[in-house]
Motif scaffolding. Structure first.
Motif, PDB file in Angstrom:
ATOM      1  N   LEU A 282       8.452 -14.334   9.105  1.00 19.95           N
ATOM      2  CA  LEU A 282       8.106 -12.954   8.798  1.00 19.95           C
ATOM      3  C   LEU A 282       8.196 -12.739   7.296  1.00 19.95           C
ATOM      4  N   ILE A 283       7.132 -12.181   6.717  1.00 22.70           N
ATOM      5  CA  ILE A 283       7.043 -11.944   5.278  1.00 22.70           C
ATOM      6  C   ILE A 283       7.141 -10.446   5.029  1.00 22.70           C
ATOM      7  N   SER A 284       7.985 -10.058   4.078  1.00 20.26           N
ATOM      8  CA  SER A 284       8.123  -8.656   3.699  1.00 20.26           C
ATOM      9  C   SER A 284       7.725  -8.474   2.243  1.00 20.26           C
ATOM     10  N   SER A 285       7.112  -7.334   1.956  1.00 17.70           N
ATOM     11  CA  SER A 285       6.778  -6.998   0.570  1.00 17.70           C
ATOM     12  C   SER A 285       7.882  -6.166  -0.062  1.00 17.70           C
ATOM     13  N   GLY A 286       8.809  -5.689   0.773  1.00 16.84           N
ATOM     14  CA  GLY A 286       9.828  -4.770   0.283  1.00 16.84           C
ATOM     15  C   GLY A 286       9.417  -3.319   0.437  1.00 16.84           C
ATOM     16  N   SER A 287       8.260  -3.077   1.032  1.00 15.18           N
ATOM     17  CA  SER A 287       7.787  -1.708   1.254  1.00 15.18           C
ATOM     18  C   SER A 287       8.740  -0.967   2.187  1.00 15.18           C
ATOM     19  N   GLU A 288       9.044   0.273   1.841  1.00 18.77           N
ATOM     20  CA  GLU A 288       9.898   1.078   2.705  1.00 18.77           C
ATOM     21  C   GLU A 288       9.263   1.277   4.079  1.00 18.77           C
ATOM     22  N   PHE A 289       7.946   1.261   4.155  1.00 19.14           N
ATOM     23  CA  PHE A 289       7.254   1.472   5.429  1.00 19.14           C
ATOM     24  C   PHE A 289       7.547   0.342   6.421  1.00 19.14           C
ATOM     25  N   GLU A 290       7.669  -0.879   5.913  1.00 17.50           N
ATOM     26  CA  GLU A 290       7.972  -2.013   6.786  1.00 17.50           C
ATOM     27  C   GLU A 290       9.320  -1.821   7.471  1.00 17.50           C
ATOM     28  N   ALA A 291      10.301  -1.367   6.720  1.00 19.07           N
ATOM     29  CA  ALA A 291      11.636  -1.147   7.281  1.00 19.07           C
ATOM     30  C   ALA A 291      11.647   0.044   8.243  1.00 19.07           C
ATOM     31  N   ILE A 292      10.978   1.119   7.870  1.00 19.47           N
ATOM     32  CA  ILE A 292      10.966   2.326   8.700  1.00 19.47           C
ATOM     33  C   ILE A 292      10.255   2.077  10.026  1.00 19.47           C
ATOM     34  N   TYR A 293       9.095   1.407   9.973  1.00 14.51           N
ATOM     35  CA  TYR A 293       8.263   1.258  11.167  1.00 14.51           C
ATOM     36  C   TYR A 293       8.350  -0.122  11.816  1.00 14.51           C
ATOM     37  N   ASN A 294       9.239  -0.994  11.288  1.00 20.03           N
ATOM     38  CA  ASN A 294       9.531  -2.283  11.901  1.00 20.03           C
ATOM     39  C   ASN A 294       8.297  -3.175  12.058  1.00 20.03           C
ATOM     40  N   TYR A 295       7.662  -3.448  10.930  1.00 16.96           N
ATOM     41  CA  TYR A 295       6.574  -4.425  10.939  1.00 16.96           C
ATOM     42  C   TYR A 295       6.705  -5.321   9.723  1.00 16.96           C
ATOM     43  N   SER A 296       5.991  -6.404   9.732  1.00 16.54           N
ATOM     44  CA  SER A 296       6.010  -7.361   8.634  1.00 16.54           C
ATOM     45  C   SER A 296       4.726  -7.238   7.829  1.00 16.54           C
TER      46      SER A 296
ATOM     47  N   TYR B 229      -0.320   0.498  -3.031  1.00 14.80           N
ATOM     48  CA  TYR B 229       0.984   0.971  -3.477  1.00 14.80           C
ATOM     49  C   TYR B 229       1.686  -0.091  -4.311  1.00 14.80           C
ATOM     50  N   ASP B 230       2.409   0.354  -5.298  1.00 20.38           N
ATOM     51  CA  ASP B 230       3.333  -0.514  -6.011  1.00 20.38           C
ATOM     52  C   ASP B 230       4.615  -0.451  -5.195  1.00 20.38           C
ATOM     53  N   TYR B 231       4.942  -1.506  -4.475  1.00 20.24           N
ATOM     54  CA  TYR B 231       6.072  -1.471  -3.555  1.00 20.24           C
ATOM     55  C   TYR B 231       7.408  -1.360  -4.280  1.00 20.24           C
ATOM     56  N   ALA B 232       7.482  -1.750  -5.537  1.00 19.84           N
ATOM     57  CA  ALA B 232       8.725  -1.642  -6.303  1.00 19.84           C
ATOM     58  C   ALA B 232       9.018  -0.196  -6.696  1.00 19.84           C
ATOM     59  N   THR B 233       7.960   0.550  -7.016  1.00 16.33           N
ATOM     60  CA  THR B 233       8.158   1.933  -7.488  1.00 16.33           C
ATOM     61  C   THR B 233       7.773   2.984  -6.458  1.00 16.33           C
ATOM     62  N   GLY B 234       6.986   2.589  -5.448  1.00 12.66           N
ATOM     63  CA  GLY B 234       6.500   3.552  -4.455  1.00 12.66           C
ATOM     64  C   GLY B 234       5.323   4.364  -4.955  1.00 12.66           C
ATOM     65  N   GLU B 235       4.786   4.009  -6.117  1.00  9.26           N
ATOM     66  CA  GLU B 235       3.677   4.759  -6.699  1.00  9.26           C
ATOM     67  C   GLU B 235       2.338   4.193  -6.248  1.00  9.26           C
ATOM     68  N   LEU B 236       1.362   5.079  -6.130  1.00 10.78           N
ATOM     69  CA  LEU B 236       0.001   4.713  -5.758  1.00 10.78           C
ATOM     70  C   LEU B 236      -0.914   4.956  -6.949  1.00 10.78           C
ATOM     71  N   PRO B 237      -1.624   3.935  -7.424  1.00  9.37           N
ATOM     72  CA  PRO B 237      -2.547   4.148  -8.539  1.00  9.37           C
ATOM     73  C   PRO B 237      -3.602   5.196  -8.175  1.00  9.37           C
ATOM     74  N   VAL B 238      -4.137   5.841  -9.184  1.00 11.15           N
ATOM     75  CA  VAL B 238      -5.164   6.854  -8.989  1.00 11.15           C
ATOM     76  C   VAL B 238      -6.537   6.196  -9.035  1.00 11.15           C
TER      77      VAL B 238
END
Length: 137
Positions: free
Chosen positions: A13-27, A44-53
């Motif tokens: 299982l590979i994780s990007s560190g995205s908070e969504f993976e932890a919240i919704y239990n997916y890889s 999304y920038d998974y480190a900052t949680g920011e989405l480019p415009v």
């Protein structure tokens, strides 16, 4: 990599560190043998949680996110065999496909693009893909 005691033997299982993976239990990706299935990925920038415009900036970041997942799996974008692209509007198509063409130059995986209502109106593109490690033609 996510800790998962329920994962079948032989699955990585590979994780990007995205908070969504932890919240919704997916890889972000699952590796079985030499096959890699990468979940729907956005810019999304998974480190900052920011989405480019904008679609172009999101697509560039998205391909970096996909590459990072594939590297953790032991491969790269060059191992990709199938891509599914979901765009929020036909207006995003050209920007996304230009980034796609750069990311997959010389690879030419099978590809489908559809217009879809994405879960966040600020997101212009989401992509999932399949790769086969060490199976380059």
């Amino acid at each position: 990599m996510q800790a998962d005691t329920k994962a079948a033997p032989g699955r990585k299982l590979i994780s990007s560190g995205s908070e969504f993976e932890a919240i919704y239990n997916y890889s972000r990706a699952v590796v079985v043998g030499n096959q890699v299935m990468v979940s729907g990925t956005t810019g999304y920038d998974y480190a900052t949680g920011e989405l480019p415009v904008g679609a172009a900036a999101q697509a560039e970041k998205l391909f970096g996110n996909l590459e990072a997942a594939l590297v953790k799996a032991g491969g790269s974008l060059a191992d990709t065999v199938r891509v599914r692209i979901y765009i929020s509007s036909p207006d995003a198509y050209e920007d996304v496909m230009q980034a796609y063409a750069r990311a997959f130059a010389g690879v030419s995986p099978a590809c489908t693009t559809v217009e879809a209502k994405l879960f966040d109106p600020a997101i212009f593109v989401e992509i999932d893909l399949d790769a086969i490690l060490n199976a380059r033609a």
